[in-house]
Motif scaffolding. Sequence first.
Motif, PDB file in Angstrom:
ATOM      1  N   HIS A  30       0.837  -1.195   0.000  1.00  0.00           N
ATOM      2  CA  HIS A  30       0.000   0.000   0.000  1.00  0.00           C
ATOM      3  C   HIS A  30       0.877   1.253   0.000  1.00  0.00           C
ATOM      4  CE1 HIS A  30      -2.568   3.192   1.655  1.00  0.00           C
ATOM      5  NE2 HIS A  30      -3.514   2.590   0.965  1.00  0.00           N
ATOM      6  N   LYS A  31       1.935   1.229   0.791  1.00  0.00           N
ATOM      7  CA  LYS A  31       2.858   2.369   0.845  1.00  0.00           C
ATOM      8  C   LYS A  31       3.531   2.585  -0.509  1.00  0.00           C
ATOM      9  CE  LYS A  31       6.770   4.115   3.489  1.00  0.00           C
ATOM     10  NZ  LYS A  31       7.716   3.822   4.575  1.00  0.00           N
ATOM     11  N   GLN A  32       3.958   1.503  -1.159  1.00  0.00           N
ATOM     12  CA  GLN A  32       4.598   1.607  -2.462  1.00  0.00           C
ATOM     13  C   GLN A  32       3.640   2.188  -3.503  1.00  0.00           C
ATOM     14  OE1 GLN A  32       7.913   0.851  -3.087  1.00  0.00           O
ATOM     15  NE2 GLN A  32       7.929   0.702  -0.869  1.00  0.00           N
ATOM     16  N   LYS A  33       2.420   1.689  -3.541  1.00  0.00           N
ATOM     17  CA  LYS A  33       1.431   2.148  -4.525  1.00  0.00           C
ATOM     18  C   LYS A  33       1.057   3.602  -4.271  1.00  0.00           C
ATOM     19  CE  LYS A  33      -3.049   0.921  -6.502  1.00  0.00           C
ATOM     20  NZ  LYS A  33      -3.994   1.929  -6.121  1.00  0.00           N
ATOM     21  N   SER A  34       0.825   3.949  -3.015  1.00  0.00           N
ATOM     22  CA  SER A  34       0.460   5.324  -2.683  1.00  0.00           C
ATOM     23  C   SER A  34       1.588   6.293  -3.012  1.00  0.00           C
ATOM     24  CB  SER A  34       0.103   5.435  -1.194  1.00  0.00           C
ATOM     25  OG  SER A  34      -1.041   4.675  -0.923  1.00  0.00           O
ATOM     26  N   SER A  35       2.816   5.860  -2.798  1.00  0.00           N
ATOM     27  CA  SER A  35       3.969   6.695  -3.113  1.00  0.00           C
ATOM     28  C   SER A  35       4.064   6.962  -4.613  1.00  0.00           C
ATOM     29  CB  SER A  35       5.243   6.013  -2.614  1.00  0.00           C
ATOM     30  OG  SER A  35       6.369   6.797  -2.916  1.00  0.00           O
ATOM     31  N   ARG A  36       3.865   5.929  -5.422  1.00  0.00           N
ATOM     32  CA  ARG A  36       3.888   6.090  -6.889  1.00  0.00           C
ATOM     33  C   ARG A  36       2.788   7.039  -7.349  1.00  0.00           C
ATOM     34  NH1 ARG A  36       4.395   0.575  -7.191  1.00  0.00           N
ATOM     35  NH2 ARG A  36       2.183   0.395  -7.701  1.00  0.00           N
ATOM     36  N   GLU A  37       1.583   6.850  -6.812  1.00  0.00           N
ATOM     37  CA  GLU A  37       0.453   7.696  -7.209  1.00  0.00           C
ATOM     38  C   GLU A  37       0.685   9.154  -6.792  1.00  0.00           C
ATOM     39  OE1 GLU A  37      -2.821   5.704  -5.351  1.00  0.00           O
ATOM     40  OE2 GLU A  37      -3.025   4.260  -6.993  1.00  0.00           O
ATOM     41  N   GLY A  38       1.246   9.348  -5.601  1.00  0.00           N
ATOM     42  CA  GLY A  38       1.530  10.709  -5.125  1.00  0.00           C
ATOM     43  C   GLY A  38       2.594  11.395  -5.968  1.00  0.00           C
ATOM     44  N   ALA A  39       3.627  10.648  -6.345  1.00  0.00           N
ATOM     45  CA  ALA A  39       4.690  11.207  -7.183  1.00  0.00           C
ATOM     46  C   ALA A  39       4.150  11.578  -8.562  1.00  0.00           C
ATOM     47  CB  ALA A  39       5.842  10.215  -7.311  1.00  0.00           C
ATOM     48  N   ALA A  40       3.275  10.741  -9.106  1.00  0.00           N
ATOM     49  CA  ALA A  40       2.691  11.030 -10.423  1.00  0.00           C
ATOM     50  C   ALA A  40       1.810  12.274 -10.361  1.00  0.00           C
ATOM     51  CB  ALA A  40       1.884   9.839 -10.918  1.00  0.00           C
ATOM     52  N   ALA A  41       1.042  12.421  -9.296  1.00  0.00           N
ATOM     53  CA  ALA A  41       0.179  13.590  -9.144  1.00  0.00           C
ATOM     54  C   ALA A  41       1.017  14.856  -8.983  1.00  0.00           C
ATOM     55  CB  ALA A  41      -0.742  13.415  -7.934  1.00  0.00           C
ATOM     56  N   GLN A  42       2.089  14.762  -8.228  1.00  0.00           N
ATOM     57  CA  GLN A  42       2.962  15.916  -8.026  1.00  0.00           C
ATOM     58  C   GLN A  42       3.642  16.317  -9.340  1.00  0.00           C
ATOM     59  OE1 GLN A  42       6.197  15.300  -5.241  1.00  0.00           O
ATOM     60  NE2 GLN A  42       5.871  17.339  -4.400  1.00  0.00           N
ATOM     61  N   ALA A  43       4.077  15.349 -10.125  1.00  0.00           N
ATOM     62  CA  ALA A  43       4.712  15.640 -11.417  1.00  0.00           C
ATOM     63  C   ALA A  43       3.713  16.291 -12.371  1.00  0.00           C
ATOM     64  CB  ALA A  43       5.277  14.362 -12.032  1.00  0.00           C
ATOM     65  N   ALA A  44       2.476  15.823 -12.368  1.00  0.00           N
ATOM     66  CA  ALA A  44       1.448  16.415 -13.229  1.00  0.00           C
ATOM     67  C   ALA A  44       1.172  17.861 -12.815  1.00  0.00           C
ATOM     68  CB  ALA A  44       0.166  15.593 -13.153  1.00  0.00           C
TER      69      ALA A  44
END
Length: 56
Positions: free
Chosen positions: A23-37
């Motif tokens: 869950h931590k790994q998936k949430s981290s990826r999603e957060g990084a993608a949102a921040q990059a966007a």
Amino acid sequence: MDHIVPGDDHRLSNLTSLCAWHHKQKSSREGAAAQAAKRRAIQKKFQRSEQHPGLL
């Protein structure tokens, strides 16, 4: 529980069970993608649409 498709869809068909590490790994990826966007959207606001007069 974790959302398969990010967002506010809380139907059982959009939820899955994950261990804390995954869950931590998936949430981290999603957060990084949102921040990059968000960064790309801000940069796009400041792009020049025409050349600077001093460069002509």
